[in-house]
Scaffold this active site. Structure first.
Site, PDB file in Angstrom:
ATOM      1  N   HIS A   1      49.723  35.695  35.629  1.00 29.12           N
ATOM      2  CA  HIS A   1      50.419  34.479  35.167  1.00 29.12           C
ATOM      3  C   HIS A   1      50.530  34.420  33.649  1.00 29.12           C
ATOM      4  CE1 HIS A   1      50.858  32.327  39.012  1.00 29.12           C
ATOM      5  NE2 HIS A   1      49.728  32.908  39.347  1.00 29.12           N
TER       6      HIS A   1
ATOM      7  N   ASP B   1      43.889  33.545  39.375  1.00 33.81           N
ATOM      8  CA  ASP B   1      44.528  33.622  40.695  1.00 33.81           C
ATOM      9  C   ASP B   1      45.684  34.618  40.695  1.00 33.81           C
ATOM     10  OD1 ASP B   1      45.859  31.908  38.882  1.00 33.81           O
ATOM     11  OD2 ASP B   1      47.078  31.110  40.517  1.00 33.81           O
ATOM     12  N   GLU B   2      46.027  35.070  41.890  1.00 31.99           N
ATOM     13  CA  GLU B   2      47.249  35.833  42.158  1.00 31.99           C
ATOM     14  C   GLU B   2      47.504  36.960  41.164  1.00 31.99           C
ATOM     15  OE1 GLU B   2      49.994  32.514  44.299  1.00 31.99           O
ATOM     16  OE2 GLU B   2      49.961  32.392  42.127  1.00 31.99           O
ATOM     17  N   VAL B   3      46.504  37.822  40.946  1.00 30.73           N
ATOM     18  CA  VAL B   3      46.715  38.937  40.020  1.00 30.73           C
ATOM     19  C   VAL B   3      47.465  40.047  40.757  1.00 30.73           C
ATOM     20  CG1 VAL B   3      45.600  40.580  38.477  1.00 30.73           C
ATOM     21  CG2 VAL B   3      44.615  38.312  38.798  1.00 30.73           C
TER      22      VAL B   3
ATOM     23  N   GLU C   1      40.138  33.180  44.144  1.00 31.84           N
ATOM     24  CA  GLU C   1      40.223  34.645  44.225  1.00 31.84           C
ATOM     25  C   GLU C   1      39.135  35.336  43.430  1.00 31.84           C
ATOM     26  OE1 GLU C   1      42.848  32.661  43.828  1.00 31.84           O
ATOM     27  OE2 GLU C   1      44.732  33.724  44.228  1.00 31.84           O
TER      28      GLU C   1
END
Ligand SMILES: *[C@@H]1O[C@H](CO)[C@@H](O)[C@H](O)[C@H]1NC(C)=O
Ligand SMILES: *[C@@H]1O[C@H](CO)[C@@H](O)[C@H](O)[C@H]1NC(C)=O
Ligand SMILES: *[C@@H]1O[C@H](CO)[C@@H](O)[C@H](O)[C@H]1NC(C)=O
Ligand SMILES: *[C@@H]1O[C@H](CO)[C@@H](O)[C@H](O)[C@H]1NC(C)=O
Ligand SMILES: *[C@@H]1O[C@H](CO)[C@@H](O)[C@H](O)[C@H]1NC(C)=O
Length: 539
Positions: free
Chosen positions: A278, A338-340, A391
């Site tokens: 992000h 998050d969401e890497v 995460e």
């Protein structure tokens, strides 16, 4: 408006209309008998009220420091609160109807609200802020007692909600006793100022509404892939290159204004600087921070998450977060995580060989944890504590004790809460409260029905649940629609986190509908719950 000519009344009125007028009078009288009384939101721990009602007049109404207060008039935070609440209680009336006029024959008691604080006036609220208070309304003095100024603020809100207008429009309060304290210490709203810039005014309005709902944490997801509006003193290029435009930034002065406005309302501001994913917008103003991808054979160079194998990355992060830790007074910083996206890391030859040296095999979660560990050390060295998205915990990063894990994934969030707390970490729940997901109907009922502690676990595990957050992600939200989308939907979450366990949706509906009208009256463009209208007591 001109008064209607007298011709409309009296013997000249045709019979059917006279019957109608009589019916209307009866209807009004009926309503007078059934005065709705106060609509308290969120529901206090305990309330008892008597049928003895006191009528208030703005000229005879004072809020003052109690004689026993240790804080005294030097507590500017309380002085500001007195001014605000006087205005919420009487201001609208004066504004719209000229000077308050006493109804002939109605007796007005003088009511003095005396606030007794058992401590000095604190400067900033923190995670263990004492928000408890007791309120005893009895002629001629209403006594509000609190250990700390934060409880006094919550008590003033409740006091203002106890006042209603009777059928003659007179401000009225019943003698009552309220004992109150929150069920969870962390009750937040997430706003996202990267997908769309939100004006400072919109953020301040949000803080007002949060105080009306006794919410106490503004989780400021300030930057993301799309834009970097935070103006850094150490790295001014981050926003000059990474914001949507030079007017879509938060200057140090803007940030100070938000912090002070929040402080005066007992609200903590927790900034989120989400890494290593992000972060596309960070790359524009900070060379060599992001990982160059070799995978996508596109004509232009593309970049992935922050490059975890360069020493310069950590030099940058140290300086950057030192600034953040000075600017934001709260003990906590949200680090995201998050969401890497691993694809880009996997495509980069230098990263591949780093992975070999470290013996990570093909497990990029290990590389992410390597990065997070170094970042957590940086934050700990600054004497701050960290919050991370789930995460980071799921990928088994080594977390410092006391790191808060925010549970956001909607699938089986109870199981996640169980795991996080079983590992001994405090948790915040936001999974069931993603307010950006909209649908037709009354979704507040779903938010309201969540019971955060309904997971398998010991008493000790349940005590690790700090509270929760209503999240309003910004892809489809800017200053034009933030307020109606948040309120009163977030109010449902606010009551769930403040009030004792248990629910009665029918009863909550009636109260929330009136609470929404009260927010509208106080200048918050909260959307309606359903068909209906706001009555004169409420607007
Ligand atoms: C408040 O007082 C009024 C007037 O005496 C009474 O009708 C009403 O039931 C009272 N409300 C509560 C909540 O006690
Ligand atoms: C103030 O303190 C006095 C003496 O300690 C006590 O008797 C009184 O009840 C207190 N008043 C309030 C409103 O707490
Ligand atoms: C929170 O603030 C109170 C009052 O200022 C203070 O006594 C307490 O030590 C603080 N707690 C933490 C965890 O910082
Ligand atoms: C990066 O820092 C580590 C540890 O301080 C050091 O061993 C290494 O040589 C440095 N690498 C470069 C390229 O400077
Ligand atoms: C819920 O509240 C309604 C309205 O106040 C009341 O009539 C009803 O009895 C309550 N239901 C329960 C189960 O308490």
């Amino acid at each position: 408006m001109e008064p209607r000519p007298a011709r409309a009344r009296g013997p000249g009125l045709p019979l059917p209309l006279r019957a109608l007028a009589a019916a209307l009078l009866l209807a009004q009288a009926g309503r007078a008998a059934g005065d709705p009384g106060p609509a308290l939101w969120p529901r206090p721990l305990s309330v008892s009220s008597s049928p003895r009602s006191l009528r208030l007049s703005p000229e005879n109404f004072y809020i003052r420091h109690g004689l026993n207060s240790t804080a005294g008039p030097s507590c500017s935070l309380l002085q500001e609160a007195f001014r605000r609440y006087y205005d919420y209680i009487f201001g609208f009336h004066k504004w719209h109807h000229g000077h308050f006029r006493v109804q002939a024959g109605s007796q007005l008691e003088q009511l003095v609200v005396s606030i007794v604080l058992e401590s000095q006036c604190d400067s900033f609220p923190n995670v263990s802020a004492d928000e408890s208070y007791t309120l005893l309304v009895q002629e001629p003095v209403a006594v509000l007692k609190a250990n700390r100024v934060w409880g006094a603020l919550r008590g003033l809100e409740t006091f203002s909600q106890l006042i209603y207008r009777d059928s003659f429009g007179t401000f009225t309060i019943n003698e009552s006793t309220v004992t109150d304290s929150p069920r969870f210490p962390h009750r937040g709203i997430l706003i996202d100022t990267s997908r769309h810039y939100l004006s400072v005014k919109t953020i301040l309005r949000t803080l007002d509404a949060m105080a009306f709902n006794k919410l106490n944490v503004l989780h400021w997801h300030i930057v993301d892939d799309e834009s970097f509006p935070y103006q850094s003193v150490s790295f001014p290029h981050l926003s000059s290159e990474g914001s949507y435009s030079l007017s879509h930034v938060y200057t140090p002065n803007d940030v100070r204004m938000v912090l002070e406005y929040a402080r005066l309302r007992g609200i903590r501001v927790i900034p989120e600087f989400d890494t290593p994913g992000h972060t596309q917008s960070w790359g524009k103003g900070q060379k060599d921070l992001l990982t160059p991808c070799s995978l996508f054979r596109k004509p232009e160079q593309t970049f992935g998450p922050i490059n975890p194998i360069l020493n310069t990355t950590y030099t940058f992060l140290k300086t950057f977060f030192k600034e953040i830790s000075n600017v934001f007074p709260d003990e906590f910083i949200h680090l995201g995580g998050d969401e890497v996206e691993f694809l880009c890391w996997a495509s980069n030859p230098q990263i591949q060989s780093f992975m070999k040296t470290k013996g990570y095999g093909g497990d990029y979660a290990k590389l992410e944890s390597f990065y997070i560990k170094k970042l957590l050390d940086i934050i700990a060295a600054l004497n701050k504590r960290s919050i991370v998205w789930q995460e980071v915990f799921d990928n088994r990063a080594k977390l410092h004790p006391g790191t808060i894990v925010e549970v956001w994934k909607s699938e089986d969030y109870f199981e996640e809460l169980r795991k996080v707390t079983a590992a001994g970490f405090p948790a915040i729940l936001s999974a069931p409260w993603y307010l950006d997901l909209i649908s037709y109907g009354q979704d507040w009922r779903t938010y309201y029905s969540v019971e955060p502690l309904d997971f398998q676990g010991s008493e000790k595990q349940k005590q690790l649940v700090m509270g929760g957050e209503a999240c309003l992600w910004g892809e489809y939200v800017d200053s034009t629609n933030l307020t109606p989308r948040l309120w009163p939907r977030a109010s449902a979450v606010a009551e769930r986190l403040w009030s004792p366990k248990g629910k009665n949706i029918t009863e909550a509906y009636a109260r929330l509908a009136r609470h929404r009208c009260r927010m509208v009256r106080r200048g918050i463009a909260a959307q309606p719950l359903f068909s209906g209208h706001c009555s004169h007591e409420d607007t």
